[in-house]
Enzyme design. Structure first.
Site, short mmCIF file in Angstrom:
data_model
loop_
_atom_site.label_atom_id
_atom_site.label_comp_id
_atom_site.label_asym_id
_atom_site.label_seq_id
_atom_site.Cartn_x
_atom_site.Cartn_y
_atom_site.Cartn_z
N LYS A 1 -10.48 108.88 133.37
CA LYS A 1 -11.72 108.48 134.06
C LYS A 1 -12.10 109.57 135.06
O LYS A 1 -11.33 109.91 135.95
CB LYS A 1 -11.50 107.15 134.78
CG LYS A 1 -12.67 106.73 135.69
CD LYS A 1 -12.44 105.36 136.34
CE LYS A 1 -13.51 105.03 137.38
NZ LYS A 1 -13.29 103.73 138.05
N ASP B 1 -17.66 107.28 143.42
CA ASP B 1 -18.04 105.92 143.03
C ASP B 1 -18.56 105.16 144.25
O ASP B 1 -17.78 104.60 145.02
CB ASP B 1 -16.82 105.20 142.42
CG ASP B 1 -17.16 103.77 142.00
OD1 ASP B 1 -18.36 103.43 141.96
OD2 ASP B 1 -16.21 103.01 141.70
N LYS C 1 -20.91 99.53 147.19
CA LYS C 1 -19.66 99.22 147.88
C LYS C 1 -19.91 99.14 149.39
O LYS C 1 -20.84 99.76 149.89
CB LYS C 1 -18.62 100.31 147.62
CG LYS C 1 -18.00 100.29 146.24
CD LYS C 1 -16.95 101.37 146.11
CE LYS C 1 -16.35 101.41 144.71
NZ LYS C 1 -15.62 100.20 144.34
N ASP D 1 -11.91 108.80 142.58
CA ASP D 1 -12.13 108.03 141.36
C ASP D 1 -12.11 108.91 140.11
O ASP D 1 -12.36 108.44 139.00
CB ASP D 1 -13.44 107.25 141.48
CG ASP D 1 -13.39 105.91 140.78
OD1 ASP D 1 -12.27 105.44 140.48
OD2 ASP D 1 -14.46 105.34 140.51
N ASP E 1 -20.66 98.30 139.67
CA ASP E 1 -19.45 98.91 140.23
C ASP E 1 -18.28 98.89 139.23
O ASP E 1 -17.27 99.53 139.45
CB ASP E 1 -19.07 98.20 141.53
CG ASP E 1 -18.12 99.01 142.39
OD1 ASP E 1 -17.92 100.20 142.07
OD2 ASP E 1 -17.58 98.45 143.36
N GLU F 1 -17.89 100.50 136.63
CA GLU F 1 -18.46 101.61 135.85
C GLU F 1 -17.39 102.37 135.07
O GLU F 1 -17.71 103.02 134.07
CB GLU F 1 -19.21 102.57 136.77
CG GLU F 1 -18.35 103.66 137.45
CD GLU F 1 -17.30 103.10 138.40
OE1 GLU F 1 -17.46 101.95 138.85
OE2 GLU F 1 -16.32 103.81 138.69
N ARG G 1 -14.94 101.40 133.13
CA ARG G 1 -14.82 100.94 131.74
C ARG G 1 -16.04 101.36 130.91
O ARG G 1 -15.94 101.56 129.71
CB ARG G 1 -14.60 99.42 131.71
CG ARG G 1 -15.69 98.63 132.37
CD ARG G 1 -15.26 97.22 132.76
NE ARG G 1 -14.56 97.19 134.05
CZ ARG G 1 -14.11 96.07 134.62
NH1 ARG G 1 -14.25 94.90 134.03
NH2 ARG G 1 -13.49 96.12 135.78
N1 BES Z 1 -13.04 102.79 141.24
C1 BES Z 1 -13.04 101.39 141.41
C2 BES Z 1 -11.64 100.79 141.46
C3 BES Z 1 -10.83 101.09 142.68
C4 BES Z 1 -10.88 100.25 143.77
C5 BES Z 1 -9.98 102.15 142.69
C6 BES Z 1 -10.10 100.50 144.86
C7 BES Z 1 -9.20 102.40 143.79
C8 BES Z 1 -9.25 101.57 144.88
C9 BES Z 1 -13.78 100.72 140.26
O1 BES Z 1 -14.81 101.44 139.70
C10 BES Z 1 -14.36 99.46 140.80
O2 BES Z 1 -15.22 99.55 141.61
N2 BES Z 1 -13.87 98.33 140.31
C11 BES Z 1 -14.31 97.07 140.77
C12 BES Z 1 -14.44 96.17 139.56
C13 BES Z 1 -15.14 94.88 139.87
C14 BES Z 1 -16.60 95.12 140.21
C15 BES Z 1 -15.01 93.98 138.67
C16 BES Z 1 -13.27 96.53 141.75
O3 BES Z 1 -12.08 96.73 141.53
O4 BES Z 1 -13.67 95.95 142.74
ZN ZN Z 2 -14.70 103.47 139.90
MN MN Z 3 -16.64 101.13 140.74
#
Ligand code: BES
Ligand code: ZN
Ligand code: MN
Length: 503
Positions: free
Chosen positions: A275, A280, A287, A298, A357, A359, A361
């Site tokens: 990834k 992000d 966020k 990220d 968010d 994103e 996947r």
């Molecule tokens: N890059 C984030 C995941 C992440 C969060 C990595 C904290 C490291 C620390 C990912 O893109 C994300 O935002 N995931 C969301 C998914 C949710 C919207 C279903 C998350 O984990 O909140």
């Molecule tokens: Zn992310």
């Molecule tokens: Mn995200």
């Protein structure tokens, strides 16, 4: 740094800036400790009677011992002998490497000798010692002003492992492997640490190209937006569209130099997918502001793919390995994805974006479809995918998801050997329901319960045609707080796995 082995001199005659000796908490002397003790008229056992108890992680420097050629002997505490593991062994090596860097022993050689470790071969010991030494000299300096840069970068000139003469080749192999892993990790750390206005998708592409210039086994191809569009990667492009920064799809390929043309008997390649979200912000599902800077990490999946391929190339691994990196930013804008948008992935499956968010996947799914063309023996994706994985496993274990027991077991084993552990998570079909959408083949989120599992379930829908594993490194790719920065994980796990696969 130069890595070497020392086999001729007896331990007490070894000329070196620092000589490390492992000491168990029960005070029993190992053969190496005994050699030094005898040569120095009991200096080691005297220290054990008073100030040094061999506690794990502790150390004591003894200077100018009579009868010993090393400038200093560093006693390294190993803890209890009964509960001693490879993990504790790695800690001891890290403690020694840290000591050498902290004491700025640039004047000469540092030697690691005779830290005994049950259930681990000399080769594995040399591997982890060289890796610990190689990683300990990393300092981020790219965006520091000149003076600070100079203070910051420690140097270790030479690192030697002292061994009985008969097993020199094993140890030399281990040192070579450890050095390659450390170099790979340090590249991964540097990329993770670089600010997002420097480390863009274009920068990741340039890094791949640079690696391909440096190592003749590597070939890099960087596809631009137009080429990505021609591949019909509608899901990946929907994320990229929200940013001014152009996306990149990176293909970095290691082909072993066999001297003969590829034949039917050659093993199928292993594909690594990383990834590469270079920032992000969450997109329209923005966020919160606190700690948002950390979302520059990220792209650590992508960085670990580049670091692993660097190591593979340095080791001239006898197995084809292909790295795929979908790289872009995830920002809010007038052209960004909106909650409710439906996009069509390269596989033809449609996706309702309920949260912009989620994103990672969306970019990975198209890369996973692209991976099919290589008829891979295995595909492993590496991603800072979910905050839910951090909740589940903290910062200790990487989340491992796979339907293949064989692939999962190999990766878990590699993680244990490398002291870069993963923990297997569930991936049953029962979780798939949470991805139901009334308006597309699937939704891109599955709600609060089991967030890291439903993310993996989403990816599984694009990986039906090959053995596949997913590593969620959201909790392990970096450290927050005082030691804030990229960790270089899971490069050790991946390189150990690939070394095992290459046979
Ligand atoms: N890059 C984030 C995941 C992440 C969060 C990595 C904290 C490291 C620390 C990912 O893109 C994300 O935002 N995931 C969301 C998914 C949710 C919207 C279903 C998350 O984990 O909140
Ligand atoms: Zn992310
Ligand atoms: Mn995200």
């Amino acid at each position: 740094m130069e890595f070497s082995t020392q086999t001729t001199a007896s331990l007490h005659q070894l000329k070196t800036a620092a000589l490390a000796i492992g000491i168990f908490a029960d005070g029993a002397l190992s053969p190496a400790a005994e050699t030094i003790d005898r040569a120095s008229n009991g200096a080691v056992s005297a220290a054990l009677k008073t100030e040094f108890k061999g506690k794990a992680g502790s150390h004591l420097a003894l200077h100018n011992l009579p009868g010993v050629s090393a400038v200093r002997v560093i006693l390294i505490g190993l803890g209890n002998q009964e509960s001693y593991t490879a993990a504790a062994h790695t800690k001891a090596e890290q403690a020694f490497a840290k000591y050498c860097v902290g004491a700025n022993l640039s004047e000469g050689t540092s030697t690691l000798a005779a830290i005994d470790c049950p259930d681990s071969s000399l080769r594995a010991r040399a591997r982890s010692a060289a890796c610990a030494a190689g990683v300990s000299v990393y300092r981020y300096s790219a965006t520091l002003s000149k003076d600070k840069e100079k203070d910051g970068a420690p140097k270790l000139k030479k690192f030697t492992v002292w061994i009985p003469r008969t097993q020199a080749t094993q140890v030399q192999n281990g040192l070579r492997e450890g050095r390659a892993i450390a170099n790979g990790m340090n590249l991964t750390r540097e990329l993770g640490d670089l600010p997002p206005n420097v480390c863009t998708p274009t920068y990741l592409g340039a890094t791949a190209k640079k690696l391909a210039k440096e190592f003749k086994s590597l070939k890099a191809e960087v596809l631009n937006a137009k080429q990505i569009e021609a591949l019909k990667m509608g899901s990946f492009l929907s994320v990229a569209r929200g940013s001014y920064e152009p996306p990149a799809f990176i293909v970095l390929r290691h082909t072993p130099a066999t001297g003969k043309p590829a034949s039917k008997g050659d093993k199928a390649p292993i594909v690594l997918v990383g990834k590469g979200i270079t920032f992000d912000a969450g997109g329209i599902s923005l966020k919160p502001a606190a700690n948002m800077d950390e979302m520059k990490y990220d792209m650590c999946g992508a960085a670990s793919v580049l670091g692993t391929l660097r190591a593979v190339a340095e080791l001239e691994l006898g197995r084809e390995v292909i790295g795929l990196i979908p790289a872009c930013e995830n920002l809010p804008s007038g052209r960004a994805n909106k909650p409710g948008d439906v996009v069509t992935s390269m596989s033809g499956q449609t996706i309702e974006i309920l949260n912009t968010d989620a994103e990672g996947r969306l970019v990975l799914c198209d890369a996973l479809t692209y991976a099919e063309r290589f008829k891979p023996a295995a595909v492993i994706d590496i991603a800072t995918l979910t905050g839910a994985c951090v909740v589940a496993l903290g910062h200790v274990n990487t989340g491992l998801f796979s339907k293949s027991d064989e692939l999962a077991d190999s990766l878990l084993k590699a993680g244990r050997e490398a002291n870069d552990t993963a923990w297997r998570m569930p991936l049953e079909d029962a979780y798939q329901e949470q991805l139901h959408s009334n308006f597309a083949d699937m939704a891109n989120i599955g709600g609060m319960p089991g967030g890291s599992v439903t993310a993996a379930c989403f990816l599984s829908r694009f990986t039906k045609n090959y053995p596949w594993a997913h590593l969620d490194i959201a909790g392990t790719a970096w450290r927050s707080g005082k030691d804030k920065g990229a960790s270089g994980r899971p490069v050790p796990l991946l390189v150990h796995y690939l070394l095992a696969q290459a046979g």
